[in-house]
Design an enzyme around this catalytic site. Sequence first.
Site, PDB file in Angstrom:
ATOM      1  N   SER A   1      13.116   3.359   3.217  1.00 16.55           N
ATOM      2  CA  SER A   1      13.631   4.225   4.286  1.00 16.55           C
ATOM      3  C   SER A   1      14.200   3.368   5.419  1.00 16.55           C
ATOM      4  CB  SER A   1      12.510   5.114   4.829  1.00 16.55           C
ATOM      5  OG  SER A   1      11.547   4.335   5.521  1.00 16.55           O
TER       6      SER A   1
ATOM      7  N   PRO B   1       0.804  -1.218   0.000  1.00 13.40           N
ATOM      8  CA  PRO B   1       0.000   0.000   0.000  1.00 13.40           C
ATOM      9  C   PRO B   1       0.841   1.274   0.000  1.00 13.40           C
ATOM     10  CG  PRO B   1      -0.081  -1.051   2.158  1.00 13.40           C
ATOM     11  CD  PRO B   1       0.607  -2.003   1.218  1.00 13.40           C
ATOM     12  N   ASN B   2       0.338   2.217  -0.762  1.00 14.47           N
ATOM     13  CA  ASN B   2       0.894   3.561  -0.904  1.00 14.47           C
ATOM     14  C   ASN B   2       2.173   3.631  -1.732  1.00 14.47           C
ATOM     15  OD1 ASN B   2      -1.168   4.869   0.652  1.00 14.47           O
ATOM     16  ND2 ASN B   2      -0.222   3.970   2.456  1.00 14.47           N
TER      17      ASN B   2
ATOM     18  N   GLU C   1      12.987  -9.084   2.166  1.00 14.16           N
ATOM     19  CA  GLU C   1      12.154  -7.968   2.609  1.00 14.16           C
ATOM     20  C   GLU C   1      12.934  -6.676   2.377  1.00 14.16           C
ATOM     21  OE1 GLU C   1      10.368  -6.285   6.858  1.00 14.16           O
ATOM     22  OE2 GLU C   1      11.092  -8.346   6.742  1.00 14.16           O
TER      23      GLU C   1
ATOM     24  N   ARG D   1      12.463   5.904  12.269  1.00 18.42           N
ATOM     25  CA  ARG D   1      11.131   6.490  12.143  1.00 18.42           C
ATOM     26  C   ARG D   1      10.261   6.111  13.334  1.00 18.42           C
ATOM     27  NH1 ARG D   1       8.983   5.524   6.317  1.00 18.42           N
ATOM     28  NH2 ARG D   1       7.564   7.188   6.981  1.00 18.42           N
TER      29      ARG D   1
ATOM     30  N   ALA E   1       2.959  -0.758   4.990  1.00 26.41           N
ATOM     31  CA  ALA E   1       2.410  -0.828   6.344  1.00 26.41           C
ATOM     32  C   ALA E   1       2.009  -2.238   6.750  1.00 26.41           C
ATOM     33  CB  ALA E   1       1.210   0.108   6.479  1.00 26.41           C
TER      34      ALA E   1
ATOM     35  N   ASP F   1       2.085 -15.209   6.458  1.00 26.04           N
ATOM     36  CA  ASP F   1       1.834 -16.630   6.200  1.00 26.04           C
ATOM     37  C   ASP F   1       2.001 -16.955   4.719  1.00 26.04           C
ATOM     38  OD1 ASP F   1       1.334 -17.114   8.879  1.00 26.04           O
ATOM     39  OD2 ASP F   1      -0.849 -17.182   8.653  1.00 26.04           O
TER      40      ASP F   1
ATOM     41  N   HIS G   1      12.829  -2.274   2.547  1.00 23.89           N
ATOM     42  CA  HIS G   1      12.223  -1.006   2.945  1.00 23.89           C
ATOM     43  C   HIS G   1      13.097   0.113   2.411  1.00 23.89           C
ATOM     44  CE1 HIS G   1       9.388  -3.097   5.444  1.00 23.89           C
ATOM     45  NE2 HIS G   1      10.395  -3.831   5.862  1.00 23.89           N
TER      46      HIS G   1
ATOM     47  N   ASN H   1       8.202  -5.501  -0.507  1.00 18.57           N
ATOM     48  CA  ASN H   1       8.071  -4.292   0.292  1.00 18.57           C
ATOM     49  C   ASN H   1       6.580  -4.190   0.583  1.00 18.57           C
ATOM     50  OD1 ASN H   1       7.777  -1.785   1.419  1.00 18.57           O
ATOM     51  ND2 ASN H   1       9.237  -0.782   0.051  1.00 18.57           N
TER      52      ASN H   1
ATOM     53  N   TYR I   1      11.003   9.090   0.495  1.00 16.56           N
ATOM     54  CA  TYR I   1      10.989   8.044  -0.521  1.00 16.56           C
ATOM     55  C   TYR I   1      11.593   8.458  -1.857  1.00 16.56           C
ATOM     56  CZ  TYR I   1       7.826   5.962   2.865  1.00 16.56           C
ATOM     57  OH  TYR I   1       7.292   5.450   4.018  1.00 16.56           O
TER      58      TYR I   1
ATOM     59  N   HIS J   1       4.024  -4.496   9.307  1.00 19.42           N
ATOM     60  CA  HIS J   1       3.991  -4.364  10.755  1.00 19.42           C
ATOM     61  C   HIS J   1       2.858  -5.120  11.429  1.00 19.42           C
ATOM     62  CE1 HIS J   1       6.874  -1.438   9.563  1.00 19.42           C
ATOM     63  NE2 HIS J   1       5.953  -0.748   8.925  1.00 19.42           N
TER      64      HIS J   1
ATOM     65  N   ARG K   1       4.448  10.858  -2.770  1.00 18.07           N
ATOM     66  CA  ARG K   1       4.227  10.702  -1.333  1.00 18.07           C
ATOM     67  C   ARG K   1       5.549  10.879  -0.590  1.00 18.07           C
ATOM     68  NH1 ARG K   1       4.271   5.423   1.939  1.00 18.07           N
ATOM     69  NH2 ARG K   1       3.560   6.130   3.962  1.00 18.07           N
TER      70      ARG K   1
END
Length: 144
Positions: free
Chosen positions: A99, A9-10, A95, A104, A76, A86, A97, A73, A22, A79, A17
């Site tokens: 940033s 998302p995002n 994985e 943060r 949100a 799963d 990220h 990636n 980013y 978290h 954004r």
Amino acid sequence: MKVLVLNGPNLGRLGRRQPEIYGATSHDQLAARLVDFGSRIGVDVEVRQSDHEGVFIEWLHEAADAGWPCVINAGAWTHYSHAIADAAALVTYVEVHISNVYAREGFRHVSVLSAKAVGVIVGCGLDGYEYAISHLARGVDSRA
């Protein structure tokens, strides 16, 4: 070899954004960059982005069935989405990220995905995706 890059998302809003976090590169530009990078190292890279958790899970199932490793990636969802964790456990993945999540907000310091990842790349900007693709292309499994 095919590597599936999945953005949550995002991330479709890259370039618009919070560019101070980013960067100014759009998601389409990132996708083109990663496809080009993959072709230079002999990897078929496909980049997808969704704001819908069920779609993301279906893509992970598709990757599992096809035997494709993934760069994830999850935004949100990283978290808190145990459903994505799963599904991700069914594939080999790194994985990523963009940033440094540890610099943060506190909620970003916890990942439900990290335990099953063969690697976690944090805070390297968009280069982190290329590092992840390279790692997967070498067939390295550093979970052991």
